[in-house]
Design a protein around this motif. Structure first.
Motif, PDB file in Angstrom:
ATOM      1  N   THR A 196     -45.843   7.539 -29.534  1.00 23.82           N
ATOM      2  CA  THR A 196     -45.394   9.323 -28.738  1.00 23.82           C
ATOM      3  C   THR A 196     -44.430   8.962 -30.638  1.00 23.82           C
ATOM      4  O   THR A 196     -43.571   9.733 -30.756  1.00 23.82           O
ATOM      5  N   GLU A 197     -44.056   7.200 -30.934  1.00 24.34           N
ATOM      6  CA  GLU A 197     -43.387   7.096 -32.059  1.00 24.34           C
ATOM      7  C   GLU A 197     -43.346   8.090 -33.022  1.00 24.34           C
ATOM      8  O   GLU A 197     -42.295   8.534 -34.446  1.00 24.34           O
ATOM      9  N   ALA A 198     -45.039   7.965 -33.932  1.00 23.17           N
ATOM     10  CA  ALA A 198     -45.241   8.030 -34.623  1.00 23.17           C
ATOM     11  C   ALA A 198     -45.588   9.526 -34.959  1.00 23.17           C
ATOM     12  O   ALA A 198     -44.767  10.524 -35.700  1.00 23.17           O
ATOM     13  N   ALA A 256     -40.240   2.201 -44.236  1.00 23.68           N
ATOM     14  CA  ALA A 256     -39.862   1.501 -43.008  1.00 23.68           C
ATOM     15  C   ALA A 256     -40.092   2.701 -41.711  1.00 23.68           C
ATOM     16  O   ALA A 256     -40.676   2.401 -40.409  1.00 23.68           O
ATOM     17  N   VAL A 257     -40.358   3.986 -41.668  1.00 29.75           N
ATOM     18  CA  VAL A 257     -41.843   5.182 -40.285  1.00 29.75           C
ATOM     19  C   VAL A 257     -42.929   4.450 -40.138  1.00 29.75           C
ATOM     20  O   VAL A 257     -43.311   3.935 -39.491  1.00 29.75           O
ATOM     21  N   GLU A 258     -43.903   3.504 -41.953  1.00 22.70           N
ATOM     22  CA  GLU A 258     -44.597   3.101 -42.000  1.00 22.70           C
ATOM     23  C   GLU A 258     -44.455   1.597 -41.237  1.00 22.70           C
ATOM     24  O   GLU A 258     -45.614   1.789 -39.763  1.00 22.70           O
ATOM     25  N   LYS A 259     -43.667   1.308 -41.833  1.00 28.69           N
ATOM     26  CA  LYS A 259     -43.701  -0.310 -40.668  1.00 28.69           C
ATOM     27  C   LYS A 259     -43.487  -0.062 -39.096  1.00 28.69           C
ATOM     28  O   LYS A 259     -44.412  -0.593 -37.904  1.00 28.69           O
ATOM     29  N   ARG A 260     -42.785   1.328 -38.552  1.00 26.29           N
ATOM     30  CA  ARG A 260     -42.558   1.309 -36.801  1.00 26.29           C
ATOM     31  C   ARG A 260     -43.968   1.757 -36.594  1.00 26.29           C
ATOM     32  O   ARG A 260     -44.166   1.700 -35.387  1.00 26.29           O
TER      33      ARG A 260
END
Length: 178
Positions: free
Chosen positions: A61-63, A172-176
Motif C-alpha cells: 500500500t505504501e508503494a 528515500a522512496v526506494e528505501k521505504r
C-alpha cells in the motif's frame, strides 16, 4: 471378554478397572504431549505467516501511494536533462509546471517524504530562468550580458542542485518500499 483368572470376582473387577485407568492415563498423557508440540508449531507458523502478510500488505500500500510521486520525479529528471542542453526561457517551463503540480500532489499524499524540498528547488530554478526575448534585448543592450551570464550560471547551479535532490528523494522512496 477375558475369562476370570481368580476365584474372587471383586478382585478381578478392581484389577481390570485399575488397569484400564492406568492405560487411559498413559494414552492421554502421550496424546496431550504430542498434541501440545504440534499445536505450538502450528500456532507459531500461523503467527509468522500473518506477520509476513501484514508487513507485505503495508509495504504494497505504501508503494502504491509513493509510485506516482516517484514517477513524477523521474519525468522531472528527464525534463531537466533536456532543459540542461539549452538556455531556458520562461516559455520552456510549461511541462515543468505540470510536473511541479504532480510532485505537490505526491507531497500531500505522503508528507513524511521530502517531496517539498524538490518543489522548492524547482521553484528556485524557475526564478533563474532567462526572459523570453533575451537575445533581442542583448543585441540592443550589451550591458545586459553580465546579468544574463549570471542567470545562466545560476540556472546551471540550481539545475544540478535539483537533480541531486531528486536523486536523494528517489533513494528515500526506494528505501521505504523495499
Amino acid at each position: 471378554m477375558v475369562p476370570c483368572i481368580t476365584s474372587y470376582p471383586t478382585a478381578n473387577a478392581l484389577n481390570s478397572y485399575a488397569l484400564h485407568q492406568v492405560q487411559a492415563s498413559a494414552n492421554a498423557s502421550s496424546f496431550l504431549s504430542s498434541w501440545t508440540w504440534g499445536a505450538v508449531a502450528g500456532f507459531v507458523a500461523v503467527l509468522v505467516t500473518a506477520a509476513i502478510a501484514i508487513v507485505y500488505r503495508r509495504r504494497d500500500t505504501e508503494a502504491k501511494r509513493l509510485k506516482p510521486g516517484y514517477d513524477a520525479l523521474g519525468e522531472t529528471l528527464v525534463s531537466l536533462d533536456t532543459l540542461a542542453a539549452q538556455s531556458v526561457v520562461k516559455s520552456d517551463l510549461d511541462k515543468l509546471h505540470e510536473q511541479i503540480s504532480k510532485i505537490k500532489q505526491a507531497e500531500q499524499r505522503s508528507p513524511k517524504m521530502p517531496f517539498g524540498v524538490v518543489v522548492a528547488r524547482l521553484k528556485a530554478y524557475e526564478d533563474s530562468v532567462l526572459p523570453d526575448e533575451y537575445a533581442k534585448r542583448l543585441v540592443k543592450d550589451k550591458s545586459l550580458l553580465e546579468e544574463y551570464l549570471g542567470l545562466s550560471r545560476e540556472q546551471g547551479l540550481r539545475l544540478e542542485a535539483t537533480r541531486a535532490e531528486i536523486a536523494v528523494v528517489q533513494r528515500a522512496v526506494e528505501k521505504r518500499i523495499r
